[in-house]
Design a protein around this motif. Structure first.
Motif, PDB file in Angstrom:
ATOM      1  N   UNK A   9     -23.397-117.939 -40.896  1.00  0.00           N
ATOM      2  CA  UNK A   9     -23.067-116.628 -40.357  1.00  0.00           C
ATOM      3  C   UNK A   9     -24.088-115.596 -40.794  1.00  0.00           C
ATOM      4  N   UNK A  10     -23.694-114.326 -40.652  1.00  0.00           N
ATOM      5  CA  UNK A  10     -24.612-113.233 -40.921  1.00  0.00           C
ATOM      6  C   UNK A  10     -24.109-112.355 -42.064  1.00  0.00           C
ATOM      7  N   UNK A  11     -25.065-111.729 -42.748  1.00  0.00           N
ATOM      8  CA  UNK A  11     -24.751-110.739 -43.777  1.00  0.00           C
ATOM      9  C   UNK A  11     -25.642-109.523 -43.555  1.00  0.00           C
ATOM     10  N   UNK A  12     -25.121-108.369 -43.968  1.00  0.00           N
ATOM     11  CA  UNK A  12     -25.917-107.140 -43.959  1.00  0.00           C
ATOM     12  C   UNK A  12     -26.501-107.001 -45.356  1.00  0.00           C
ATOM     13  N   UNK A  13     -27.805-106.778 -45.414  1.00  0.00           N
ATOM     14  CA  UNK A  13     -28.525-106.747 -46.684  1.00  0.00           C
ATOM     15  C   UNK A  13     -29.455-105.541 -46.691  1.00  0.00           C
ATOM     16  N   UNK A  14     -29.446-104.788 -47.775  1.00  0.00           N
ATOM     17  CA  UNK A  14     -30.340-103.639 -47.889  1.00  0.00           C
ATOM     18  C   UNK A  14     -31.784-104.122 -47.961  1.00  0.00           C
ATOM     19  N   UNK A  15     -32.667-103.498 -47.199  1.00  0.00           N
ATOM     20  CA  UNK A  15     -34.081-103.889 -47.201  1.00  0.00           C
ATOM     21  C   UNK A  15     -34.713-103.727 -48.577  1.00  0.00           C
ATOM     22  N   UNK A  16     -34.161-102.843 -49.390  1.00  0.00           N
ATOM     23  CA  UNK A  16     -34.697-102.626 -50.733  1.00  0.00           C
ATOM     24  C   UNK A  16     -34.542-103.865 -51.618  1.00  0.00           C
ATOM     25  N   UNK A  17     -33.718-104.812 -51.213  1.00  0.00           N
ATOM     26  CA  UNK A  17     -33.498-106.027 -51.994  1.00  0.00           C
ATOM     27  C   UNK A  17     -34.500-107.129 -51.668  1.00  0.00           C
ATOM     28  N   UNK A  18     -35.326-106.917 -50.653  1.00  0.00           N
ATOM     29  CA  UNK A  18     -36.263-107.962 -50.237  1.00  0.00           C
ATOM     30  C   UNK A  18     -37.273-108.316 -51.320  1.00  0.00           C
ATOM     31  N   UNK A  19     -37.687-107.346 -52.128  1.00  0.00           N
ATOM     32  CA  UNK A  19     -38.653-107.637 -53.197  1.00  0.00           C
ATOM     33  C   UNK A  19     -38.071-108.664 -54.167  1.00  0.00           C
ATOM     34  N   UNK A  20     -36.797-108.514 -54.496  1.00  0.00           N
ATOM     35  CA  UNK A  20     -36.120-109.463 -55.383  1.00  0.00           C
ATOM     36  C   UNK A  20     -36.080-110.855 -54.750  1.00  0.00           C
ATOM     37  N   UNK A  21     -35.753-110.914 -53.474  1.00  0.00           N
ATOM     38  CA  UNK A  21     -35.671-112.195 -52.771  1.00  0.00           C
ATOM     39  C   UNK A  21     -37.041-112.821 -52.564  1.00  0.00           C
ATOM     40  N   UNK A  22     -38.075-111.992 -52.449  1.00  0.00           N
ATOM     41  CA  UNK A  22     -39.425-112.511 -52.247  1.00  0.00           C
ATOM     42  C   UNK A  22     -39.908-113.341 -53.426  1.00  0.00           C
TER      43      UNK A  22
END
Length: 92
Positions: A9-22
């Motif tokens: 499914x889908x989740x809403x994620x703040x773009x500011x968290x992408x650095x952590x996921x990267x």
């Protein structure tokens, strides 16, 4: 941003968290390049767990355009390789 985990499914994620996921995405890319199957599996699970933890699930009947698509937790190294761009699974 809307993130889809294939088969879940889908989740809403703040773009500011992408650095952590990267950081996890970079590890995943390195493990794939080395052919490190166990490392790949461990890091993929960690990446998906982090997205689930940080994201807010959308209702099952919601179908928003996904800005990022991640493989399912049981995806093989070869399947994930097909999804990769030069930046990995997560741009940036």
């Amino acid at each position: 941003m809307i993130v889809r985990i294939m088969g879940e499914g889908q989740v809403r994620l703040a773009e500011s968290l992408l650095a952590d996921l990267n950081k996890l995405d970079d590890e995943l890319l390195a493990e794939m390049q080395k052919g490190d199957g166990p490392g790949f599996r461990r890091t993929l699970q960690a990446l998906l767990a982090r997205v689930r933890e940080l994201g807010v699930p959308l209702p099952d009947d919601s179908l928003e355009p996904s800005e990022l698509i991640l493989p399912s937790s049981d995806a093989t190294l070869e399947e994930v390789r097909d999804l990769l761009s030069d930046d990995g699974l997560i741009p940036g």
